[in-house]
Write an enzyme that holds these catalytic residues in place. Structure first.
Site, short mmCIF file in Angstrom:
data_model
loop_
_atom_site.label_atom_id
_atom_site.label_comp_id
_atom_site.label_asym_id
_atom_site.label_seq_id
_atom_site.Cartn_x
_atom_site.Cartn_y
_atom_site.Cartn_z
N ASP A 1 10.24 0.53 3.15
CA ASP A 1 9.50 -0.10 4.25
C ASP A 1 9.93 -1.57 4.35
O ASP A 1 10.95 -1.88 4.97
CB ASP A 1 8.00 0.07 4.00
CG ASP A 1 7.14 -0.50 5.10
OD1 ASP A 1 7.65 -0.66 6.22
OD2 ASP A 1 5.96 -0.81 4.85
N GLY B 1 4.01 7.04 -5.58
CA GLY B 1 4.46 7.65 -4.33
C GLY B 1 5.52 8.73 -4.46
O GLY B 1 5.61 9.62 -3.63
N VAL C 1 2.56 6.43 7.60
CA VAL C 1 2.56 7.88 7.38
C VAL C 1 1.94 8.22 6.02
O VAL C 1 1.93 7.39 5.11
CB VAL C 1 3.99 8.46 7.46
CG1 VAL C 1 4.56 8.29 8.85
CG2 VAL C 1 4.91 7.81 6.42
P1 IMP Z 1 7.99 -1.75 0.58
O1 IMP Z 1 7.94 -2.57 -0.69
O2 IMP Z 1 7.28 -2.44 1.72
O3 IMP Z 1 9.35 -1.26 0.96
O4 IMP Z 1 7.05 -0.52 0.38
C1 IMP Z 1 7.23 0.38 -0.55
C2 IMP Z 1 5.94 1.08 -0.90
O5 IMP Z 1 4.89 0.88 0.07
C3 IMP Z 1 6.20 2.54 -0.91
O6 IMP Z 1 6.65 2.96 -2.18
C4 IMP Z 1 4.88 3.13 -0.53
O7 IMP Z 1 4.08 3.32 -1.68
C5 IMP Z 1 4.24 2.10 0.35
N1 IMP Z 1 4.41 2.41 1.80
C6 IMP Z 1 5.22 1.82 2.70
N2 IMP Z 1 5.09 2.36 3.93
C7 IMP Z 1 4.16 3.34 3.80
C8 IMP Z 1 3.59 4.29 4.72
O8 IMP Z 1 3.91 4.38 5.91
N3 IMP Z 1 2.64 5.12 4.19
C9 IMP Z 1 2.26 5.08 2.88
N4 IMP Z 1 2.78 4.23 2.00
C10 IMP Z 1 3.72 3.37 2.44
#
Ligand code: IMP
Ligand code: MG
Length: 181
Positions: free
Chosen positions: A102, A43, A152
């Site tokens: 996220d 990402g 997004v």
């Molecule tokens: P977390 O572990 O839920 O904080 O998510 C982190 C990873 O989820 C990020 O590095 C992204 O690759 C993916 N991610 C979270 N939200 C989104 C979004 O809205 N669009 C695309 N990828 C997301």
């Protein structure tokens, strides 16, 4: 690809202007310390390329490859590390770089792992931070933009590995997610 977006949140020029500000802040904070940037793939690739070229100072770069979604739009809560070795960051000033904060699972897990290697300091930089209740608490010191709890894509962010090369960031049309998730 742009026609798959419900609306654009940040166009390329807006993102680049914000990166100028973030880079100035980071360069100032680390003016006396050598930085080791750890970019979290996939990402953060576009952010990494655009942000690092704005940092006018010596730094080291490492990448970590992780997966948390396994194809959908919500984290599975389980993080898979795709490499055998962690970067050697003992005694170093580490800046973790990711596209978006996220649920917090990714950055909380990586931060713990990195802290176990004995760095001198660890900070976090994300381009986007979703305003929501997180599964894991994480503080990011450098945040590009805050957004609502929407899915997004673009500027490195994907849906099933697509849209990463879109130069802007936008909300993906709901029916495209519903059709495949
Ligand atoms: P977390 O572990 O839920 O904080 O998510 C982190 C990873 O989820 C990020 O590095 C992204 O690759 C993916 N991610 C979270 N939200 C989104 C979004 O809205 N669009 C695309 N990828 C997301
Ligand atoms: Mg992803």
């Amino acid at each position: 690809m742009e026609e798959d977006l419900e609306r654009i949140l940040f166009d390329e020029a807006t993102i680049h202007r914000r990166l100028d500000e973030l880079a100035a802040q980071i360069a100032n904070d680390y003016r006396d310390r050598e930085l080791t940037v750890i970019a979290i793939l996939n990402g953060s690739v576009i952010l990494m390329a655009d942000l690092l070229r704005r940092l006018p100072m010596p730094l080291k770069l490492d990448c970590l490859s992780v997966a948390s979604y396994h194809g959908g739009t919500k984290t599975t809560g389980e993080l898979v590390f795709r490499q055998l070795w962690m970067p050697d960051i003992a005694g170093r000033h580490v800046l973790l770089l990711d596209d978006i904060l996220d649920s917090g699972v990714t950055l909380a897990t990586i931060r713990e792992k990195i802290e176990g290697i004995g760095p001198q300091s660890v900070r976090i930089c994300v381009l986007l931070e979703k305003k929501k209740t997180r599964l894991r608490h994480v503080d990011a010191e450098y945040v590009g933009f805050q957004i609502g709890d929407e899915f997004v894509v673009g500027y490195g962010l994907d849906y099933m590995e697509r849209y990463r090369n879109l130069p802007c960031i936008g909300v993906l049309r709901k029916e495209l997610i519903a059709a495949t998730a």
